[in-house]
Design an enzyme around this catalytic site. Structure first.
Site, PDB file in Angstrom:
ATOM      1  N   HIS A 224       0.672  -5.599   2.540  1.00 52.84           N
ATOM      2  CA  HIS A 224       1.472  -4.866   3.518  1.00 52.84           C
ATOM      3  C   HIS A 224       2.904  -5.385   3.532  1.00 52.84           C
ATOM      4  O   HIS A 224       3.196  -6.464   3.002  1.00 52.84           O
ATOM      5  CB  HIS A 224       0.830  -5.006   4.894  1.00 52.84           C
ATOM      6  CG  HIS A 224      -0.617  -4.635   4.885  1.00 52.84           C
ATOM      7  ND1 HIS A 224      -1.067  -3.385   5.242  1.00 52.84           N
ATOM      8  CD2 HIS A 224      -1.718  -5.347   4.517  1.00 52.84           C
ATOM      9  CE1 HIS A 224      -2.387  -3.345   5.102  1.00 52.84           C
ATOM     10  NE2 HIS A 224      -2.805  -4.516   4.670  1.00 52.84           N
ATOM     11  N   GLY A 225       3.779  -4.623   4.171  1.00 57.72           N
ATOM     12  CA  GLY A 225       5.193  -4.971   4.149  1.00 57.72           C
ATOM     13  C   GLY A 225       5.482  -6.392   4.562  1.00 57.72           C
ATOM     14  O   GLY A 225       6.232  -7.114   3.892  1.00 57.72           O
TER      15      GLY A 225
ATOM     16  N   GLU B  82      -1.524  -6.862   7.549  1.00 55.88           N
ATOM     17  CA  GLU B  82      -0.185  -6.623   8.084  1.00 55.88           C
ATOM     18  C   GLU B  82       0.048  -7.502   9.310  1.00 55.88           C
ATOM     19  O   GLU B  82      -0.894  -7.965   9.958  1.00 55.88           O
ATOM     20  CB  GLU B  82      -0.027  -5.140   8.428  1.00 55.88           C
ATOM     21  CG  GLU B  82       1.301  -4.735   9.064  1.00 55.88           C
ATOM     22  CD  GLU B  82       2.519  -5.051   8.219  1.00 55.88           C
ATOM     23  OE1 GLU B  82       2.807  -6.252   8.015  1.00 55.88           O
ATOM     24  OE2 GLU B  82       3.188  -4.105   7.773  1.00 55.88           O
TER      25      GLU B  82
ATOM     26  N   HIS C 214       0.820  -1.208   0.000  1.00 50.30           N
ATOM     27  CA  HIS C 214       0.000   0.000   0.000  1.00 50.30           C
ATOM     28  C   HIS C 214       0.860   1.266   0.000  1.00 50.30           C
ATOM     29  O   HIS C 214       2.014   1.259   0.432  1.00 50.30           O
ATOM     30  CB  HIS C 214      -0.925   0.015   1.218  1.00 50.30           C
ATOM     31  CG  HIS C 214      -0.186   0.032   2.525  1.00 50.30           C
ATOM     32  ND1 HIS C 214       0.358   1.179   3.067  1.00 50.30           N
ATOM     33  CD2 HIS C 214       0.118  -0.967   3.390  1.00 50.30           C
ATOM     34  CE1 HIS C 214       0.953   0.894   4.199  1.00 50.30           C
ATOM     35  NE2 HIS C 214       0.837  -0.402   4.427  1.00 50.30           N
ATOM     36  N   GLY C 215       0.285   2.365  -0.477  1.00 45.52           N
ATOM     37  CA  GLY C 215       0.983   3.644  -0.429  1.00 45.52           C
ATOM     38  C   GLY C 215       1.201   4.097   1.010  1.00 45.52           C
ATOM     39  O   GLY C 215       0.655   3.532   1.961  1.00 45.52           O
TER      40      GLY C 215
ATOM     41  N   THR D  56       1.879   0.144  13.284  1.00 45.42           N
ATOM     42  CA  THR D  56       0.496   0.144  12.833  1.00 45.42           C
ATOM     43  C   THR D  56      -0.165  -1.221  12.954  1.00 45.42           C
ATOM     44  O   THR D  56      -1.204  -1.361  13.587  1.00 45.42           O
ATOM     45  CB  THR D  56       0.406   0.646  11.377  1.00 45.42           C
ATOM     46  OG1 THR D  56       1.152   1.853  11.242  1.00 45.42           O
ATOM     47  CG2 THR D  56      -1.042   0.893  10.993  1.00 45.42           C
ATOM     48  N   GLY D  57       0.397  -2.225  12.299  1.00 41.02           N
ATOM     49  CA  GLY D  57      -0.177  -3.562  12.377  1.00 41.02           C
ATOM     50  C   GLY D  57      -1.606  -3.620  11.878  1.00 41.02           C
ATOM     51  O   GLY D  57      -1.905  -3.239  10.753  1.00 41.02           O
TER      52      GLY D  57
ATOM     53  N   HIS E 257       0.649  -8.348  13.048  1.00 40.23           N
ATOM     54  CA  HIS E 257       0.152  -7.715  14.265  1.00 40.23           C
ATOM     55  C   HIS E 257       1.345  -7.388  15.171  1.00 40.23           C
ATOM     56  O   HIS E 257       2.127  -8.281  15.521  1.00 40.23           O
ATOM     57  CB  HIS E 257      -0.815  -8.656  14.984  1.00 40.23           C
ATOM     58  CG  HIS E 257      -1.644  -7.987  16.027  1.00 40.23           C
ATOM     59  ND1 HIS E 257      -1.096  -7.337  17.110  1.00 40.23           N
ATOM     60  CD2 HIS E 257      -2.986  -7.845  16.158  1.00 40.23           C
ATOM     61  CE1 HIS E 257      -2.049  -6.838  17.860  1.00 40.23           C
ATOM     62  NE2 HIS E 257      -3.217  -7.126  17.300  1.00 40.23           N
TER      63      HIS E 257
ATOM     64  N   ARG F  83      11.206  -6.005  15.614  1.00 45.04           N
ATOM     65  CA  ARG F  83      10.792  -5.577  14.276  1.00 45.04           C
ATOM     66  C   ARG F  83      11.310  -6.492  13.180  1.00 45.04           C
ATOM     67  O   ARG F  83      10.592  -6.778  12.218  1.00 45.04           O
ATOM     68  CB  ARG F  83      11.296  -4.154  13.986  1.00 45.04           C
ATOM     69  CG  ARG F  83      10.626  -3.066  14.764  1.00 45.04           C
ATOM     70  CD  ARG F  83      11.064  -1.695  14.259  1.00 45.04           C
ATOM     71  NE  ARG F  83      10.612  -1.456  12.886  1.00 45.04           N
ATOM     72  CZ  ARG F  83      11.023  -0.447  12.129  1.00 45.04           C
ATOM     73  NH1 ARG F  83      11.901   0.413  12.602  1.00 45.04           N
ATOM     74  NH2 ARG F  83      10.551  -0.285  10.918  1.00 45.04           N
ATOM     75  N   ARG F  84      12.550  -6.937  13.274  1.00 43.93           N
ATOM     76  CA  ARG F  84      13.211  -7.535  12.128  1.00 43.93           C
ATOM     77  C   ARG F  84      13.535  -9.017  12.251  1.00 43.93           C
ATOM     78  O   ARG F  84      13.879  -9.642  11.255  1.00 43.93           O
ATOM     79  CB  ARG F  84      14.513  -6.780  11.821  1.00 43.93           C
ATOM     80  CG  ARG F  84      14.347  -5.290  11.623  1.00 43.93           C
ATOM     81  CD  ARG F  84      13.390  -4.945  10.499  1.00 43.93           C
ATOM     82  NE  ARG F  84      13.836  -5.424   9.204  1.00 43.93           N
ATOM     83  CZ  ARG F  84      13.168  -5.293   8.060  1.00 43.93           C
ATOM     84  NH1 ARG F  84      11.984  -4.711   8.084  1.00 43.93           N
ATOM     85  NH2 ARG F  84      13.649  -5.750   6.934  1.00 43.93           N
TER      86      ARG F  84
ATOM     87  N   ARG G  47      -5.979   0.908   4.068  1.00 49.75           N
ATOM     88  CA  ARG G  47      -4.863   1.439   3.281  1.00 49.75           C
ATOM     89  C   ARG G  47      -4.545   0.565   2.072  1.00 49.75           C
ATOM     90  O   ARG G  47      -4.125   1.079   1.026  1.00 49.75           O
ATOM     91  CB  ARG G  47      -3.631   1.641   4.166  1.00 49.75           C
ATOM     92  CG  ARG G  47      -3.151   0.414   4.929  1.00 49.75           C
ATOM     93  CD  ARG G  47      -2.198   0.864   6.030  1.00 49.75           C
ATOM     94  NE  ARG G  47      -1.554  -0.203   6.776  1.00 49.75           N
ATOM     95  CZ  ARG G  47      -2.060  -0.793   7.847  1.00 49.75           C
ATOM     96  NH1 ARG G  47      -3.275  -0.451   8.280  1.00 49.75           N
ATOM     97  NH2 ARG G  47      -1.377  -1.733   8.491  1.00 49.75           N
TER      98      ARG G  47
ATOM     99  N   ASN H  88       2.586   5.462   8.838  1.00 48.46           N
ATOM    100  CA  ASN H  88       3.934   5.447   8.264  1.00 48.46           C
ATOM    101  C   ASN H  88       4.557   6.821   8.434  1.00 48.46           C
ATOM    102  O   ASN H  88       5.709   6.961   8.858  1.00 48.46           O
ATOM    103  CB  ASN H  88       3.901   5.112   6.766  1.00 48.46           C
ATOM    104  CG  ASN H  88       3.537   3.684   6.432  1.00 48.46           C
ATOM    105  OD1 ASN H  88       2.938   3.436   5.390  1.00 48.46           O
ATOM    106  ND2 ASN H  88       3.878   2.731   7.289  1.00 48.46           N
TER     107      ASN H  88
END
Length: 240
Positions: free
Chosen positions: A181-182, A87, A9-10, A21-22, A89, A114-115, A60, A15
């Protein structure tokens, strides 16, 4: 040939605000809408004959898809919305400012949350206003509603949708778009490119930049993968 386009999504409002966000249903910014429109223009330029599209059930992603389809003059295209494309959670991090969270817990711990592939953040307090159990769109999910997720658990919910529905349609000769989503898209990239667990964390998918896969008919083994906006491309794992 058949094709699959993965589109994150844009840019969303959170962001822009640098917040986790999740599953919170925030909208696009003006920049995000412009990114979605450009994504549609880039997809139209490919000349691919699209059969259908998928999105998550989050605003989104849905709005990004609608804007892109409008730009392509394909508003009539069949669209399936599926929560499994949502996305990841972010659990107890949901709604928090990312920099402030790093200052509070340490940058290294936040990086792990996060990663890392299989370490989820602390779970969301069920009493939180961000608990998706309060949202009517998830009323039928029961105990499937997460209170936190890692990329590994995101992959676990995306994989059945891929195996049971998306992959068979591609093998049958349909070209599909997925706007999500990412992290749900990283899960699909992991499946498509057989990315090892320790390498998928390095994959970052830019907003509003379609990632186009090409397949021989009857196969879901990619022949090629490329971002349509080369100027905003990020590194991809090599095709095996």
């Amino acid at each position: 040939m058949t094709h699959l386009a993965l589109i994150r999504h844009g840019q969303s409002e959170w962001n822009l605000e640098n917040r986790f966000t999740g599953w919170v249903d925030v909208d696009l910014t003006a920049q995000g809408r412009a990114e979605a429109q450009k994504a549609g223009a880039l997809l139209k330029e490919t000349g691919v004959s699209w059969s259908a599209a998928y999105s998550s059930v989050q605003k989104r992603a849905i709005r990004t898809l609608n804007i892109a389809l409008d730009e392509m003059d394909l508003m009539w295209l069949p669209v399936a919305k599926d929560w499994r494309l949502n996305e990841r959670h972010y659990g107890g991090l949901t709604g928090l400012d990312k920099k402030e969270t790093a200052d509070r817990h340490g940058a290294e711990q936040v990086k792990i949350w996060r990663r890392s592939y299989d370490t989820p953040p602390p779970p969301l307090d069920p009493a939180s206003p961000y608990n998706p159990a309060r949202d009517p769109r998830y009323a039928g999910l029961g105990d499937k509603i997460p209170l936190t997720e890692s990329l590994k658990s995101t992959l676990a919910r995306v994989t059945p949708l891929w195996n049971d529905e998306i992959a068979p349609r591609l093998k049958g000769g349909q070209s599909l778009m997925i706007v999500a989503h990412g992290n749900s898209l990283r899960a699909l990239v992991k499946l498509l490119l057989s990315v090892p667990d320790d390498k998928i964390v390095e994959v970052e998918i830019p907003t509003g930049n379609p990632l186009l896969f090409e397949f021989a008919k009857g196969s879901v083994k990619p022949l090629s993968a490329r971002y349509l906006d080369a100027g905003r491309a990020t590194p991809l794992p090599s095709l095996s």
